[in-house]
Structures are given as structure tokens and as C-alpha cells.
Design a protein around this motif. Structure first.
Motif, PDB file in Angstrom:
ATOM      1  N   LEU A 157       0.843  -1.208   0.000  1.00  0.00           N
ATOM      2  CA  LEU A 157       0.000   0.000   0.000  1.00  0.00           C
ATOM      3  C   LEU A 157       0.875   1.254   0.000  1.00  0.00           C
ATOM      4  CD1 LEU A 157      -2.827  -0.971   2.534  1.00  0.00           C
ATOM      5  CD2 LEU A 157      -2.481  -1.702   0.171  1.00  0.00           C
ATOM      6  N   ALA A 158       1.981   1.185  -0.733  1.00  0.00           N
ATOM      7  CA  ALA A 158       2.936   2.294  -0.732  1.00  0.00           C
ATOM      8  C   ALA A 158       2.393   3.532  -1.427  1.00  0.00           C
ATOM      9  CB  ALA A 158       4.242   1.848  -1.405  1.00  0.00           C
ATOM     10  N   SER A 159       1.345   3.386  -2.204  1.00  0.00           N
ATOM     11  CA  SER A 159       0.797   4.528  -2.938  1.00  0.00           C
ATOM     12  C   SER A 159       0.019   5.481  -2.043  1.00  0.00           C
ATOM     13  CB  SER A 159      -0.120   4.036  -4.059  1.00  0.00           C
ATOM     14  OG  SER A 159      -1.271   3.403  -3.507  1.00  0.00           O
ATOM     15  N   GLY A 160      -0.201   5.108  -0.790  1.00  0.00           N
ATOM     16  CA  GLY A 160      -0.977   5.942   0.113  1.00  0.00           C
ATOM     17  C   GLY A 160      -2.421   5.507   0.244  1.00  0.00           C
ATOM     18  N   MET A 161      -2.788   4.416  -0.392  1.00  0.00           N
ATOM     19  CA  MET A 161      -4.150   3.888  -0.287  1.00  0.00           C
ATOM     20  C   MET A 161      -4.452   3.523   1.161  1.00  0.00           C
ATOM     21  SD  MET A 161      -5.761   0.617  -2.330  1.00  0.00           S
ATOM     22  CE  MET A 161      -5.540   1.401  -3.941  1.00  0.00           C
ATOM     23  N   SER A 162      -5.646   3.854   1.625  1.00  0.00           N
ATOM     24  CA  SER A 162      -6.039   3.518   2.986  1.00  0.00           C
ATOM     25  C   SER A 162      -6.406   2.043   3.085  1.00  0.00           C
ATOM     26  CB  SER A 162      -7.242   4.364   3.412  1.00  0.00           C
ATOM     27  OG  SER A 162      -8.396   3.984   2.681  1.00  0.00           O
ATOM     28  N   ASP A 163      -6.458   1.536   4.307  1.00  0.00           N
ATOM     29  CA  ASP A 163      -6.887   0.150   4.507  1.00  0.00           C
ATOM     30  C   ASP A 163      -8.301  -0.062   3.979  1.00  0.00           C
ATOM     31  OD1 ASP A 163      -4.460  -0.209   5.728  1.00  0.00           O
ATOM     32  OD2 ASP A 163      -5.263  -0.527   7.749  1.00  0.00           O
ATOM     33  N   GLU A 164      -9.155   0.914   4.194  1.00  0.00           N
ATOM     34  CA  GLU A 164     -10.537   0.802   3.716  1.00  0.00           C
ATOM     35  C   GLU A 164     -10.580   0.719   2.195  1.00  0.00           C
ATOM     36  OE1 GLU A 164     -13.012   4.218   4.436  1.00  0.00           O
ATOM     37  OE2 GLU A 164     -14.817   2.980   4.560  1.00  0.00           O
ATOM     38  N   GLN A 165      -9.791   1.547   1.528  1.00  0.00           N
ATOM     39  CA  GLN A 165      -9.756   1.504   0.070  1.00  0.00           C
ATOM     40  C   GLN A 165      -9.166   0.190  -0.428  1.00  0.00           C
ATOM     41  OE1 GLN A 165      -7.444   5.095  -0.320  1.00  0.00           O
ATOM     42  NE2 GLN A 165      -9.204   6.301  -1.014  1.00  0.00           N
ATOM     43  N   ALA A 166      -8.119  -0.274   0.238  1.00  0.00           N
ATOM     44  CA  ALA A 166      -7.517  -1.542  -0.159  1.00  0.00           C
ATOM     45  C   ALA A 166      -8.488  -2.697   0.044  1.00  0.00           C
ATOM     46  CB  ALA A 166      -6.239  -1.779   0.641  1.00  0.00           C
ATOM     47  N   ALA A 167      -9.254  -2.662   1.132  1.00  0.00           N
ATOM     48  CA  ALA A 167     -10.258  -3.704   1.379  1.00  0.00           C
ATOM     49  C   ALA A 167     -11.286  -3.735   0.264  1.00  0.00           C
ATOM     50  CB  ALA A 167     -10.936  -3.461   2.724  1.00  0.00           C
ATOM     51  N   ALA A 168     -11.665  -2.571  -0.233  1.00  0.00           N
ATOM     52  CA  ALA A 168     -12.641  -2.507  -1.329  1.00  0.00           C
ATOM     53  C   ALA A 168     -12.068  -3.119  -2.605  1.00  0.00           C
ATOM     54  CB  ALA A 168     -13.059  -1.062  -1.574  1.00  0.00           C
ATOM     55  N   VAL A 169     -10.758  -2.924  -2.834  1.00  0.00           N
ATOM     56  CA  VAL A 169     -10.114  -3.544  -3.999  1.00  0.00           C
ATOM     57  C   VAL A 169     -10.143  -5.063  -3.868  1.00  0.00           C
ATOM     58  CG1 VAL A 169      -7.913  -3.844  -5.210  1.00  0.00           C
ATOM     59  CG2 VAL A 169      -8.643  -1.556  -4.503  1.00  0.00           C
ATOM     60  N   ILE A 170      -9.762  -5.566  -2.703  1.00  0.00           N
ATOM     61  CA  ILE A 170      -9.769  -7.019  -2.480  1.00  0.00           C
ATOM     62  C   ILE A 170     -11.184  -7.571  -2.629  1.00  0.00           C
ATOM     63  CG2 ILE A 170      -9.260  -8.854  -0.819  1.00  0.00           C
ATOM     64  CD1 ILE A 170      -7.200  -6.892   0.447  1.00  0.00           C
ATOM     65  N   TRP A 171     -12.140  -6.861  -2.045  1.00  0.00           N
ATOM     66  CA  TRP A 171     -13.546  -7.286  -2.108  1.00  0.00           C
ATOM     67  C   TRP A 171     -14.020  -7.381  -3.553  1.00  0.00           C
ATOM     68  CZ3 TRP A 171     -18.169  -5.359  -3.914  1.00  0.00           C
ATOM     69  CH2 TRP A 171     -19.344  -5.877  -3.365  1.00  0.00           C
ATOM     70  N   SER A 172     -13.672  -6.369  -4.356  1.00  0.00           N
ATOM     71  CA  SER A 172     -14.141  -6.325  -5.742  1.00  0.00           C
ATOM     72  C   SER A 172     -13.497  -7.421  -6.587  1.00  0.00           C
ATOM     73  CB  SER A 172     -13.843  -4.956  -6.358  1.00  0.00           C
ATOM     74  OG  SER A 172     -14.500  -3.925  -5.648  1.00  0.00           O
ATOM     75  N   LEU A 173     -12.171  -7.547  -6.489  1.00  0.00           N
ATOM     76  CA  LEU A 173     -11.481  -8.548  -7.300  1.00  0.00           C
ATOM     77  C   LEU A 173     -11.863  -9.963  -6.890  1.00  0.00           C
ATOM     78  CD1 LEU A 173      -7.927  -6.924  -7.476  1.00  0.00           C
ATOM     79  CD2 LEU A 173      -9.558  -7.166  -9.355  1.00  0.00           C
ATOM     80  N   GLY A 174     -12.059 -10.171  -5.591  1.00  0.00           N
ATOM     81  CA  GLY A 174     -12.366 -11.506  -5.105  1.00  0.00           C
ATOM     82  C   GLY A 174     -13.845 -11.814  -4.975  1.00  0.00           C
ATOM     83  N   HIS A 175     -14.694 -10.975  -5.561  1.00  0.00           N
ATOM     84  CA  HIS A 175     -16.137 -11.167  -5.419  1.00  0.00           C
ATOM     85  C   HIS A 175     -16.585 -12.470  -6.084  1.00  0.00           C
ATOM     86  CE1 HIS A 175     -20.457 -10.342  -5.563  1.00  0.00           C
ATOM     87  NE2 HIS A 175     -20.223  -9.413  -4.660  1.00  0.00           N
ATOM     88  N   PRO A 176     -17.536 -13.176  -5.478  1.00  0.00           N
ATOM     89  CA  PRO A 176     -18.033 -14.412  -6.088  1.00  0.00           C
ATOM     90  C   PRO A 176     -18.561 -14.217  -7.507  1.00  0.00           C
ATOM     91  CG  PRO A 176     -18.804 -14.233  -3.822  1.00  0.00           C
ATOM     92  CD  PRO A 176     -18.136 -12.930  -4.147  1.00  0.00           C
ATOM     93  N   ASP A 177     -19.152 -13.069  -7.792  1.00  0.00           N
ATOM     94  CA  ASP A 177     -19.663 -12.830  -9.143  1.00  0.00           C
ATOM     95  C   ASP A 177     -18.536 -12.722 -10.160  1.00  0.00           C
ATOM     96  OD1 ASP A 177     -22.289 -12.937  -8.359  1.00  0.00           O
ATOM     97  OD2 ASP A 177     -22.540 -10.766  -8.206  1.00  0.00           O
TER      98      ASP A 177
END
Length: 206
Positions: A157-177
Motif C-alpha cells: 500500500l505504498a501509494s498511500g491507499m487507505s486500509d478501507e480503500q484496499a479492502a474494497a479492492v480485495i472485495w471487488s477482485l475476489g467477489h463471487p460474481d
């Protein structure tokens, strides 16, 4: 003597609950959530209807319990959250955390995708099922914030992304759909899906 008796009662309660959840899983998959009744689940599990309410709860609680059991898998008594916490804690660096996440998505989606299809269909016509689906999605997002924090602790997360923003990325990429579309609908091989999600996570979050 009393301690052994209590141990037997606890073991019996755990076994009864597991039988109820497995019966519900089988019937939800074969008949759909809406068409499955508590009475049918009781009959399949060989217990009284009241036992289901006492051991698990109403039908929505059963659906949530089935999702929990399916996500965790048949070989562990721990929840999916506990499994992922242990795997993430054991990861030595950010690269290992990315591998843990990619491996998890490649592991969990094949065994849970059919159930999520049942949930999606049920949520269109049943408010309680819709709430379960929404609550599960929110829980995954909260859990992925823990993975994001683990990545940050290991230098990602060196770009300055927050944990909340990073969680949203993981959630989106790993979504069951996403898994459903790429693997089940578009015919990607499971290994291709795993490699793609690993590269996508690393590219977005490193």
C-alpha cells in the motif's frame, strides 16, 4: 463424572447442529431457498423442528450458517475468518499475503459458487435472504480490511491507499460474481483465475 456428561452434551449439540446445517445445505441446493421449509430440513436431519430453532435459528440463520460451513470447508472446525487470519499471520511478507489471498479465492469459490447462485436467486424474492446476502458482503469487506492492514504492515500500500480503500479492492477482485463470470461463464481454467487475481491484487495494492 459431571464434566464428562457435559462434554458429551456439548459434543452431541455440535453434531446435531452440523447435521441440521448439512441438511439445509443439501435442500437449499436441490430445491432452492424459498421452496425449502424448516419442516423439510428437520425431516432431512432427523430432528424435531424446535431443535432447529434451538440449535441454529430461523431459515435465514440457517442460510447464514450454511454459508459459513461451506466457506470454511469440510476439513476444518474453524470459521473461514479464523482460517484466513491464521494464514495471513503466517505470511512473512506482502508477497506471501497476496499469495494467501489468491489461493483462498481459488479455493473457496469452487465450493461456494453454487450456493451463492441460490442466494442471488432467493434474494430477488425473499427479503431475509437478501439481508443475508448483503450482510455477508459487508462482513467480507470488514475482514478484508484486516488483510489490508497485514499488507501495510509488510510494506505494501505504498501509494498511500487507505486500509478501507484496499479492502474494497480485495472485495471487488475476489467477489463471487467475478469468479462466476470468469470461470463458470467464460470458461477460464481455475489456475488462470488464480494467477490473474494474484497479479491483479499485487498490481493494485503493492
Amino acid at each position: 463424572m459431571e464434566i464428562r456428561h457435559n462434554d458429551r452434551r456439548v459434543a452431541q449439540a455440535v453434531a446435531t447442529r452440523a447435521a441440521v446445517v448439512e441438511a439445509a445445505r443439501q435442500l437449499f441446493l436441490s430445491n432452492g431457498y424459498v421452496a425449502t421449509t424448516i419442516g423439510a430440513i428437520a425431516g432431512q436431519a432427523g430432528v424435531a423442528i424446535q431443535t432447529i430453532y434451538n440449535s441454529v435459528g430461523n431459515k435465514a440463520a440457517l442460510l447464514s450458517a450454511v454459508v459459513d460451513a461451506t466457506a470454511a470447508g469440510p476439513d476444518t472446525p474453524r470459521s473461514a475468518t479464523e482460517v484466513m487470519r491464521a494464514r495471513t499471520a503466517a505470511a512473512s511478507d506482502a508477497g506471501a499475503v497476496f499469495a494467501v489471498l489468491a489461493d483462498w479465492f481459488a479455493e473457496v469459490h469452487p465450493r461456494s459458487s453454487e450456493l451463492f447462485s441460490v442466494m442471488r436467486q432467493a434474494s430477488a424474492v425473499d427479503a431475509e435472504a437478501a439481508k443475508v446476502l448483503r450482510d455477508r458482503a459487508e462482513r467480507r469487506l470488514r475482514n478484508y480490511a484486516e488483510a489490508a492492514a497485514a499488507l501495510r504492515q509488510r510494506g505494501a500500500l505504498a501509494s498511500g491507499m487507505s486500509d478501507e480503500q484496499a479492502a474494497a479492492v480485495i472485495w471487488s477482485l475476489g467477489h463471487p460474481d467475478t469468479y462466476k463470470s470468469l470461470v463458470l461463464d467464460f470458461g477460464w481454467e481455475p489456475e488462470r483465475y488464480r494467477d490473474w487475481i494474484h497479479a491483479a491484487l499485487k498490481s493494485a495494492l503493492a
